[in-house]
Design a protein around this motif. Structure first.
Motif: not given
Length: 261
Positions: A242-250
């Motif tokens: 799981q990767v989260t950056s700038s409020g977006s998670t994938a």
């Protein structure tokens, strides 16, 4: 005896605690287009103002600017200028860094640095007359950094990172442990959080994550490796990156059953 006395006098009269630079808050989160304010207190230092540095993890720190309460305006490093970046003082030791109209690319760790000048003990052979203890001292300068402030800029409509998860190789399955590799591309900012889950439960060990690398399109790429026991992998439990950056998670999930012929 004289040498021992000289050393003792030096320790008693020349010792000087280095100032402590503090930065608050530890983390600042703002939305794209807003302004961010980071604070720095220089402790006992008044003769020198702060120098500010920006560091994206894995990259060389960039010198941004310097400011002292006696200056009419900040002095800038290459690539940084007003009105985007500014610095103010509310006292001789309290300063702030202001970043206006922030962009996702401003996400980084910002460090405040100053110089502390004061008495420093010198080597014994330089002590000329121990009856005059000032002869055992000289004035020196120490570079002091603050702990840093992490700035996170969120985007109302950030792109979702693209994830690819690679299973262990057949050669690894012959050993006691295996590695699962997660590659994230099109990450919107240089700051990103990576987490792993096993059977839906968060993992805290066996994780090694690289720093981000900028892609030609201006976004970022990173990789993370999870090392687990071979028996755990072959049990068929789901493994999720799981990767989260700038409020977006994938997130991307894989298991041994997905790799069966």
């Amino acid at each position: 005896m004289l040498g021992t006395l000289c050393t003792l006098l030096t320790a008693l009269t020349c010792g000087s605690a280095v100032t402590v630079v503090t930065q608050t808050p530890a983390v600042v989160t703002v939305r794209k287009g807003e302004s961010a304010t980071l604070h720095c207190n220089l402790g006992t230092v008044t003769g020198n103002g702060p120098r500010w540095y920006k560091q994206v993890p894995g990259e060389t720190p960039q010198y941004m600017l310097r400011f002292h309460y006696s200056y009419s305006s900040a002095q800038y490093g290459s690539g940084f200028s007003s009105p985007k970046f500014d610095s103010k003082s509310s006292s001789e030791t309290d300063y702030s860094l202001i970043i206006n109209t922030v962009e996702v690319g401003d996400s980084a760790v910002y460090y405040c640095k100053t110089y502390d000048s004061g008495p420093v003990a010198v080597s014994q052979w330089q002590c000329c007359d121990c009856s005059h203890t000032d002869a055992c001292c000289c004035h020196g300068t120490t570079v002091v950094f603050g702990p840093g402030t992490k700035l996170i800029v969120t985007d109302p409509t950030p792109p979702t990172p693209s994830l690819t998860v690679f299973p262990p190789s057949s050669e690894e399955l012959q050993g006691d442990s295996v590695r699962v590799v997660c590659v994230a591309e099109d990450v919107s900012a240089g700051l990103a959080d990576v987490s792993w889950l096993l059977g839906g439960n968060p993992l805290i060990s066996g994780i090694s994550t690289s720093s981000t690398q900028q892609q030609p399109n201006g976004r970022f790429r990173l990789s993370s490796i999870l090392t687990i026991q071979t028996a755990v992998w072959t049990s068929g439990k789901d493994v999720t990156c799981q990767v989260t950056s700038s409020g977006s998670t994938a997130s991307k999930t894989i298991s041994q059953s997905d790799c069966s012929d």
